[in-house]
Design a protein around this motif. Structure first.
Motif, PDB file in Angstrom:
ATOM      1  N   THR A   8      16.755  -8.843 -26.995  1.00  0.00           N
ATOM      2  CA  THR A   8      15.524  -9.329 -26.372  1.00  0.00           C
ATOM      3  C   THR A   8      15.824 -10.082 -25.082  1.00  0.00           C
ATOM      4  O   THR A   8      15.119  -9.927 -24.076  1.00  0.00           O
ATOM      5  N   TYR A   9      16.884 -10.874 -25.110  1.00  0.00           N
ATOM      6  CA  TYR A   9      17.301 -11.608 -23.915  1.00  0.00           C
ATOM      7  C   TYR A   9      17.687 -10.635 -22.803  1.00  0.00           C
ATOM      8  O   TYR A   9      17.289 -10.802 -21.634  1.00  0.00           O
ATOM      9  N   THR A  12      14.552  -8.961 -21.418  1.00  0.00           N
ATOM     10  CA  THR A  12      13.787  -9.927 -20.625  1.00  0.00           C
ATOM     11  C   THR A  12      14.406 -10.111 -19.249  1.00  0.00           C
ATOM     12  O   THR A  12      13.718 -10.065 -18.218  1.00  0.00           O
ATOM     13  N   GLY A  15      13.913  -7.044 -17.077  1.00  0.00           N
ATOM     14  CA  GLY A  15      12.565  -6.996 -16.520  1.00  0.00           C
ATOM     15  C   GLY A  15      12.416  -7.911 -15.320  1.00  0.00           C
ATOM     16  O   GLY A  15      11.851  -7.523 -14.276  1.00  0.00           O
ATOM     17  N   LEU A 315       7.644 -12.892 -19.337  1.00  0.00           N
ATOM     18  CA  LEU A 315       9.097 -12.725 -19.313  1.00  0.00           C
ATOM     19  C   LEU A 315       9.792 -14.067 -19.089  1.00  0.00           C
ATOM     20  O   LEU A 315      10.813 -14.365 -19.722  1.00  0.00           O
ATOM     21  N   THR A 318       9.560 -16.122 -22.284  1.00  0.00           N
ATOM     22  CA  THR A 318      10.504 -15.574 -23.256  1.00  0.00           C
ATOM     23  C   THR A 318      11.929 -15.986 -22.915  1.00  0.00           C
ATOM     24  O   THR A 318      12.717 -16.373 -23.788  1.00  0.00           O
ATOM     25  N   PHE A 319      12.270 -15.917 -21.641  1.00  0.00           N
ATOM     26  CA  PHE A 319      13.598 -16.360 -21.197  1.00  0.00           C
ATOM     27  C   PHE A 319      13.831 -17.825 -21.552  1.00  0.00           C
ATOM     28  O   PHE A 319      14.900 -18.200 -22.056  1.00  0.00           O
ATOM     29  N   CYS A 393       1.486 -17.565 -18.273  1.00  0.00           N
ATOM     30  CA  CYS A 393       1.670 -16.664 -19.411  1.00  0.00           C
ATOM     31  C   CYS A 393       0.386 -16.597 -20.234  1.00  0.00           C
ATOM     32  O   CYS A 393      -0.067 -15.511 -20.625  1.00  0.00           O
TER      33      CYS A 393
END
Length: 502
Positions: A8-9, A12, A15, A315, A318-319, A393
């Protein structure tokens, strides 16, 4: 779980790197555009009727200056009028009426339009104004803009080409150096108005009318379907619909109209929230139409990047959530190849935006000192942008899940905004209070990671986490200062001594 976090990292960061690469593309397009001479319009040989529209909602601190500047515009007396589209519910209406009474000569060309309901918000007010006039062109100014007397003389000649539907001036900011907050805002917005808008316009790509400091041709707006309120960025929506119908937009990057940046962080967040939410709504509404239209592939590609820029904010959040867990126990899950690819991806994700913003400062004024100064403080700039990602977000998902919504104006008037109680009357205070709590939580996670890695001798990681976490806490503190000013302001000192026996 470590593998899930690592993957996932990686996705992210990839992206973010892709959107960073697009920033570099904008810089390349700008350099190409800057090398070309700006088109010179033909001499002004006609004076069609122009209606100057001033959509106003609760702007007591700035509306008089707006009227002063608009009344000074130069255009033949019989060929222009002013509409004050006033939906205010406060003292703004009385201020406008007082100004009209004090300026009877200017008042003769002014229509003070009041609606029973604020239906459709700004889009509805503009639509109402159009129905009340037969003007061929509409110049629009928000309450904090200060057009110079030559505005119509400079803009209107570009409509000599029959396919031109909109002419947009660049925004300038009179208070850009007032505070650190206004300096940061100016850096972000200059990158859009100096680099992006110029690059897209000069390259024949779709770009947008910015809602103010521009002029619409009536037939273009009507052909595009007029003002609609199913998004909160009616300007972006109408721009894309007009360009889909074949109308051309002109951007004058060398002609600017002064305006005001909000000097309160909550006001700035409110503005950015609306722009992000509306951008996502327009993407939902029109991106499919753009991608299936008979347009060159390069226009479709750029429209994709332009309308989906809001994806960056989820993104970034999430980061922020994954950065510490990834460093703790998932950094070795991606294999040797990641150690080779990671520097390039990180450079695109973080370095490209820095180059984009710093170049925007240099390219605007050709001042190396200003550009180098922002390069030196670029980590602070990135931390500020990262901290804003919580608000944006949430705005992204608001736009993804809803149509339209209240047009929440951005309070203007410098630091007087708080003194006048305008922020206290914002309906979204609860929203921003929740956002502030989330910012504090994310900051705590990052600062906790800084302590953990600092104690284990990883000074560089501790420094990076401290900077990012400190950014979240700084933004949260400034937000709380605006949301609850009575908590932070010291009680006033007594102004005198009471008399004995009183």
């Amino acid at each position: 779980m470590p593998s899930f976090i690592a993957i996932t990292y990686f996705l992210t960061l990839t992206g973010l790197a892709l959107y960073g690469a697009h920033r570099l593309k904008m810089l390349v397009l700008y350099w190409r555009a800057a090398s070309r001479p700006e088109p010179v319009p033909p001499p002004l040989r006609w004076h069609p009727k122009v209606c100057v529209q001033l959509p106003v909602y609760n702007e007591p601190l700035v509306v008089e200056a707006l009227l002063d500047h608009v009344a000074a515009l130069r255009w033949p007396d019989e060929a222009w009028e002013i509409q004050v589209l006033d939906d205010s519910t406060d003292e703004t209406t009385a201020i406008i009426e007082g100004w009209l009474a004090a300026h009877p000569q200017a008042a003769r060309r002014v229509s003070h339009v009041r609606r029973a309901r604020r239906e459709g918000y700004k889009a509805g007010a503009l639509r109402e104004g159009m129905a009340r006039t037969d003007a061929d062109f509409f110049a629009i100014f928000d309450a904090d803009f200060r057009p110079q007397p030559d505005f119509l003389e400079r803009m209107m000649p570009h409509f000599a080409a029959a396919e031109v539907g909109v002419v947009q001036a660049r925004w300038e900011f009179a208070n850009r150096k007032r505070t650190l907050l206004t300096r940061f805002q100016a850096v972000f917005l200059d990158a859009h108005f100096v680099v992006e808008q110029t690059a897209r316009a000069a390259s024949g790509l779709f770009f947008n009318f910015n809602g103010t400091a521009g002029i619409w041709r009536r037939t273009a707006l009507e052909d595009a379907g007029g003002w609609t309120s199913d998004t909160v960025t009616e300007d972006l929506d109408a721009s894309y619909r007009a360009q889909l119908r074949g109308w051309r937009l002109v951007y004058l990057h060398r002609y600017a109209v002064p305006s005001e940046l909000p000097e309160n962080l909550i006001a700035f967040k409110s503005q950015q929230r609306r722009w992000t939410k509306g951008g996502v709504q327009v993407a939902r509404k029109l991106l499919g139409t753009v991608l299936t239209a008979s347009l060159p592939a390069r226009i479709k590609r750029e429209a994709w990047w332009h309308l989906t820029i809001g994806v960056v904010h989820p993104l970034l959040v999430t980061f922020s959530l994954l950065f510490v867990p990834y460093l703790w126990f998932a950094a070795d899950q991606l294999g040797t190849w990641w150690y080779l690819a990671n520097p390039a991806i990180v450079l695109l994700a973080g370095g490209a935006p820095v180059a984009f913003y710093v170049a925007g400062q240099f390219l605007q004024r050709r001042e190396w000192r200003e550009g180098l100064m922002w390069l030196a403080v670029s980590p602070l700039l990135l931390s500020f942008g990262l901290a804003l990602s919580v608000t944006l977000c949430v705005a992204f998902f608001e736009g993804l899940l809803s149509n339209g919504g209240e047009f929440v104006r951005t309070p203007k008037g410098g630091r007087r905004v708080r003194a006048g109680g305008l922020l206290a009357r914002m309906r979204s205070r609860t929203f921003f209070a929740a956002i502030t709590c989330a910012e504090m939580l994310l900051g705590a996670v990052l600062l906790g990671g800084a302590v953990y890695f600092g104690l284990r001798g990883h000074g560089e990681l501790a420094a990076a986490l401290t900077l990012k976490g400190g950014g979240f806490w700084a933004v949260a503190w400034l937000s709380s200062n605006d949301l609850w000013p009575s908590f932070w302001l010291k009680p006033a000192e007594p102004t005198g001594v009471m008399n004995a026996g009183t």
